[in-house]
Design a protein around this motif. Structure first.
Motif, PDB file in Angstrom:
ATOM      1  N   THR A   7       0.834  -1.194   0.000  1.00 50.75           N
ATOM      2  CA  THR A   7       0.000   0.000   0.000  1.00 50.75           C
ATOM      3  C   THR A   7       0.871   1.248   0.000  1.00 50.75           C
ATOM      4  N   GLN A   8       0.314   2.332  -0.516  1.00 49.93           N
ATOM      5  CA  GLN A   8       1.066   3.583  -0.548  1.00 49.93           C
ATOM      6  C   GLN A   8       1.337   4.084   0.870  1.00 49.93           C
ATOM      7  N   ALA A   9       0.358   3.965   1.750  1.00 46.96           N
ATOM      8  CA  ALA A   9       0.565   4.391   3.139  1.00 46.96           C
ATOM      9  C   ALA A   9       1.647   3.546   3.817  1.00 46.96           C
ATOM     10  N   GLY A  10       1.674   2.262   3.520  1.00 51.54           N
ATOM     11  CA  GLY A  10       2.695   1.391   4.080  1.00 51.54           C
ATOM     12  C   GLY A  10       4.084   1.761   3.596  1.00 51.54           C
ATOM     13  N   ARG A  11       4.200   2.082   2.304  1.00 52.38           N
ATOM     14  CA  ARG A  11       5.505   2.485   1.756  1.00 52.38           C
ATOM     15  C   ARG A  11       5.970   3.799   2.369  1.00 52.38           C
ATOM     16  N   THR A  58      14.291  14.936   2.399  1.00 54.33           N
ATOM     17  CA  THR A  58      13.189  14.033   2.720  1.00 54.33           C
ATOM     18  C   THR A  58      12.500  13.544   1.456  1.00 54.33           C
ATOM     19  N   ALA A  59      12.196  14.449   0.539  1.00 55.63           N
ATOM     20  CA  ALA A  59      11.524  14.074  -0.706  1.00 55.63           C
ATOM     21  C   ALA A  59      12.389  13.137  -1.538  1.00 55.63           C
ATOM     22  N   LEU A  60      13.681  13.419  -1.621  1.00 57.49           N
ATOM     23  CA  LEU A  60      14.586  12.570  -2.398  1.00 57.49           C
ATOM     24  C   LEU A  60      14.704  11.177  -1.796  1.00 57.49           C
ATOM     25  N   LEU A  61      14.889  11.110  -0.481  1.00 54.26           N
ATOM     26  CA  LEU A  61      15.032   9.811   0.181  1.00 54.26           C
ATOM     27  C   LEU A  61      13.741   9.003   0.111  1.00 54.26           C
ATOM     28  N   MET A  65      13.305   5.411  -1.738  1.00 55.17           N
ATOM     29  CA  MET A  65      12.843   4.248  -0.990  1.00 55.17           C
ATOM     30  C   MET A  65      11.601   3.637  -1.647  1.00 55.17           C
ATOM     31  N   GLU A  66      10.664   4.479  -2.099  1.00 53.77           N
ATOM     32  CA  GLU A  66       9.469   3.955  -2.762  1.00 53.77           C
ATOM     33  C   GLU A  66       9.848   3.202  -4.033  1.00 53.77           C
ATOM     34  N   ASP A  67      10.764   3.755  -4.809  1.00 53.41           N
ATOM     35  CA  ASP A  67      11.226   3.075  -6.020  1.00 53.41           C
ATOM     36  C   ASP A  67      11.878   1.738  -5.669  1.00 53.41           C
ATOM     37  N   HIS A  75      11.377  -7.905  -0.104  1.00 48.86           N
ATOM     38  CA  HIS A  75      10.152  -7.958   0.698  1.00 48.86           C
ATOM     39  C   HIS A  75       9.071  -7.031   0.146  1.00 48.86           C
ATOM     40  N   GLY A  76       9.307  -6.481  -1.042  1.00 47.49           N
ATOM     41  CA  GLY A  76       8.366  -5.541  -1.646  1.00 47.49           C
ATOM     42  C   GLY A  76       7.124  -6.230  -2.205  1.00 47.49           C
TER      43      GLY A  76
END
Length: 80
Positions: A7-11, A58-61, A65-67, A75-76
């Motif tokens: 989920t997006q919230a989980g990521r 923060t935005a870059l990290l 991480m999402e990518d 584990h993705g």
């Protein structure tokens, strides 16, 4: 409770968790750009982001991480 990388919230939560342990800001060297790195809390792989002016750390990290979670993490969601 572990966040769900499907989920997006989980990521987002996983990215916040990764930053809470700290990150590395590696200065530019000849032939290389400045790098930001953080460890994935799920697989412990180091995730890198190239510095872009006009964007926050923060935005870059979080984007890196999402990518990583969507493409590379063992584990993705692609592994579930």
């Amino acid at each position: 409770m572990n966040p769900n990388p499907s989920t997006q919230a989980g990521r987002r939560q996983i990215a916040r968790n990764a930053r809470s342990y700290g990150y590395w800001d590696i200065p530019a060297s000849p032939g290389r750009c400045r790098q930001l790195q953080v460890d994935c809390p799920l697989c412990r792989e180091r995730v890198s982001a190239a510095w872009e002016s006009g964007k926050t750390r923060t935005a870059l990290l979080d984007a890196a991480m999402e990518d990583h979670l969507l493409r590379d993490c063992e584990h993705g969601p692609q592994q579930q």
